[in-house]
Design an enzyme around this catalytic site. Structure first.
Site, PDB file in Angstrom:
ATOM      1  N   MET A  33      13.167   3.232  41.460  1.00 42.09           N
ATOM      2  CA  MET A  33      14.015   2.040  41.433  1.00 42.09           C
ATOM      3  C   MET A  33      14.952   2.053  42.645  1.00 42.09           C
ATOM      4  O   MET A  33      15.986   1.388  42.654  1.00 42.09           O
ATOM      5  CB  MET A  33      14.820   1.970  40.135  1.00 42.09           C
ATOM      6  N   GLY A  34      14.603   2.820  43.670  1.00 43.90           N
ATOM      7  CA  GLY A  34      15.431   2.874  44.868  1.00 43.90           C
ATOM      8  C   GLY A  34      16.639   3.776  44.680  1.00 43.90           C
ATOM      9  O   GLY A  34      16.662   4.627  43.790  1.00 43.90           O
ATOM     10  N   HIS A  37      17.328   9.749  46.338  1.00 46.57           N
ATOM     11  CA  HIS A  37      17.999  11.017  46.607  1.00 46.57           C
ATOM     12  C   HIS A  37      16.921  12.082  46.809  1.00 46.57           C
ATOM     13  O   HIS A  37      15.714  11.780  46.769  1.00 46.57           O
ATOM     14  CB  HIS A  37      18.963  11.369  45.465  1.00 46.57           C
ATOM     15  N   HIS A  40      13.826  12.189  44.546  1.00 48.45           N
ATOM     16  CA  HIS A  40      12.726  11.270  44.875  1.00 48.45           C
ATOM     17  C   HIS A  40      11.930  11.802  46.075  1.00 48.45           C
ATOM     18  O   HIS A  40      10.699  11.714  46.110  1.00 48.45           O
ATOM     19  CB  HIS A  40      13.277   9.890  45.252  1.00 48.45           C
ATOM     20  N   GLY A 150       9.698  12.565  38.016  1.00 50.03           N
ATOM     21  CA  GLY A 150      10.561  13.729  37.897  1.00 50.03           C
ATOM     22  C   GLY A 150      10.710  14.186  36.449  1.00 50.03           C
ATOM     23  O   GLY A 150      10.758  13.374  35.526  1.00 50.03           O
ATOM     24  N   SER A 188      20.549  12.461  40.376  1.00 43.37           N
ATOM     25  CA  SER A 188      20.298  11.187  39.711  1.00 43.37           C
ATOM     26  C   SER A 188      20.951  10.092  40.537  1.00 43.37           C
ATOM     27  O   SER A 188      22.030  10.302  41.118  1.00 43.37           O
ATOM     28  CB  SER A 188      20.915  11.199  38.298  1.00 43.37           C
ATOM     29  N   SER A 189      20.317   8.923  40.571  1.00 39.98           N
ATOM     30  CA  SER A 189      20.923   7.796  41.300  1.00 39.98           C
ATOM     31  C   SER A 189      22.264   7.433  40.691  1.00 39.98           C
ATOM     32  O   SER A 189      23.127   6.866  41.356  1.00 39.98           O
ATOM     33  CB  SER A 189      19.993   6.585  41.248  1.00 39.98           C
TER      34      SER A 189
HETATM   35  O1  PAF Z   1      12.416   6.642  36.753  1.00 35.96           O
HETATM   36  C1  PAF Z   1      12.519   5.527  37.299  1.00 35.96           C
HETATM   37  O2  PAF Z   1      13.042   5.387  38.404  1.00 35.96           O
HETATM   38  C2  PAF Z   1      11.995   4.299  36.587  1.00 35.96           C
HETATM   39  O3  PAF Z   1      12.169   4.399  35.212  1.00 35.96           O
HETATM   40  C3  PAF Z   1      10.528   3.972  36.939  1.00 35.96           C
HETATM   41  C4  PAF Z   1       9.588   5.091  36.490  1.00 35.96           C
HETATM   42  C5  PAF Z   1      10.384   3.767  38.436  1.00 35.96           C
HETATM   43  C6  PAF Z   1      10.102   2.691  36.226  1.00 35.96           C
HETATM   44  O4  PAF Z   1      10.895   1.611  36.584  1.00 35.96           O
END
Ligand code: PAF
Length: 282
Positions: A33-34, A37, A40, A150, A188-189
């Protein structure tokens, strides 16, 4: 550094990967979801190691947020994220808008029963339906060989493994170990919402999880150990505890005793920020 190609439609995504797919190349998908960090980026590195081509997706999925959650405030920085992805060796970014993913008349949802009844499913009753629906769409749109998620979101990972299995989606779902700060806090974001005081308090979560896991692995009785850990979390300054449970990591059912494959799960508010984490026990 080269610019990362960005596509915004499913048609362009499919067109971009068609020739590679026909040539038998493997595709690694990293859905996000952008607000990226290092957690990701670790997913991208793993995908890069194991596949010929890596596609990341950025879509802040409205259906996985509850009415009083942080959809509007959710951090967004597409150009910064694109630079990080390019630096990590990602080959393509799929960043669709809401109308592309949920066109007018959209009426289908994916529900994974059982696994979503406990833990975050209790206080966030719509969350996993939204996650399962969007991840199913992303897997079908991108057609990856492997998709990477993750372990910090361990319940989400199990839900996604199950839906891929149940719906015969031919992608291997790969869980990647949680990346932590030096004091143990899981990346975490949402950590960026924490004030300096909250950030100091948040370090209690992994510390108490780890110490509780050690006590449980040594054979201590579960209920008193969990009660003591809850008390310690409150004393450490946690604003509100959502849950602290010992569960079987395969089916996420609560356990009365530590057994092989048991894992501690926690969700707690630190200030206004809800954090989750988990820790293997045996
Ligand atoms: O973990 C996330 O960032 C979100 O839940 C995902 C898996 C991209 C689905 O929107």
């Amino acid at each position: 550094m080269r610019d990362l190609p960005i596509v915004r439609s499913v048609a362009d995504l499919r067109a971009s990967t068609r020739d590679l797919r026909l040539a038998g190349k493997s595709i690694g998908l990293v859905p996000t979801m952008g607000a990226l960090h290092d957690g990701h980026i670790a997913l991208v590195h793993r995908a890069k190691d194991e596949n010929d081509l890596v596609i990341a997706t950025i879509f802040v999925n409205p259906t996985q947020f509850g009415p009083n959650e942080d959809l509007k405030a959710y951090p967004r920085d597409e150009s910064g994220d694109a630079m990080k992805l390019a630096g990590a060796g990602c080959d393509l970014l799929f960043a669709p808008g809401v109308a592309e993913m949920y066109p007018a008349g959209f009426a289908t949802s994916v529900a994974v029963a059982g696994l979503t009844d406990h833990l975050c499913g209790v206080s966030r009753p719509h969350h996993f339906g939204g996650v399962a629906t969007i991840v199913t769409k992303l897997l079908l749109q991108a057609g990856p060989t492997r998709a990477y998620f993750g372990e910090k979101d361990f319940q989400q990972l199990q839900v996604i493994k199950r839906l891929a299995r149940d719906l015969d989606i031919p992608a291997q779902i790969v869980g990647v170990a949680t990346i932590r700060e030096a004091d143990g806090l899981a990346l975490s974001s949402r950590n960026r919402y924490l004030s300096a005081d909250d950030r100091a308090t948040a370090a209690a979560l992994p510390r108490i999880l780890r110490e509780t896991a050690i006590a449980l692995a040594a054979g201590s009785a579960v209920a008193p150990i969990l009660d003591a850990a809850k008390q310690r979390l409150v004393e450490a300054g946690i604003t509100r505890l959502d849950y602290l449970d010992l569960c079987d990591e395969a089916n996420l059912q609560p356990l009365g005793a530590a057994i092989p494959g048991s894992r501690l799960f926690v969700a707690a508010f630190v200030g206004k920020t809800r954090l989750i984490d988990n820790w293997p026990v045996l």
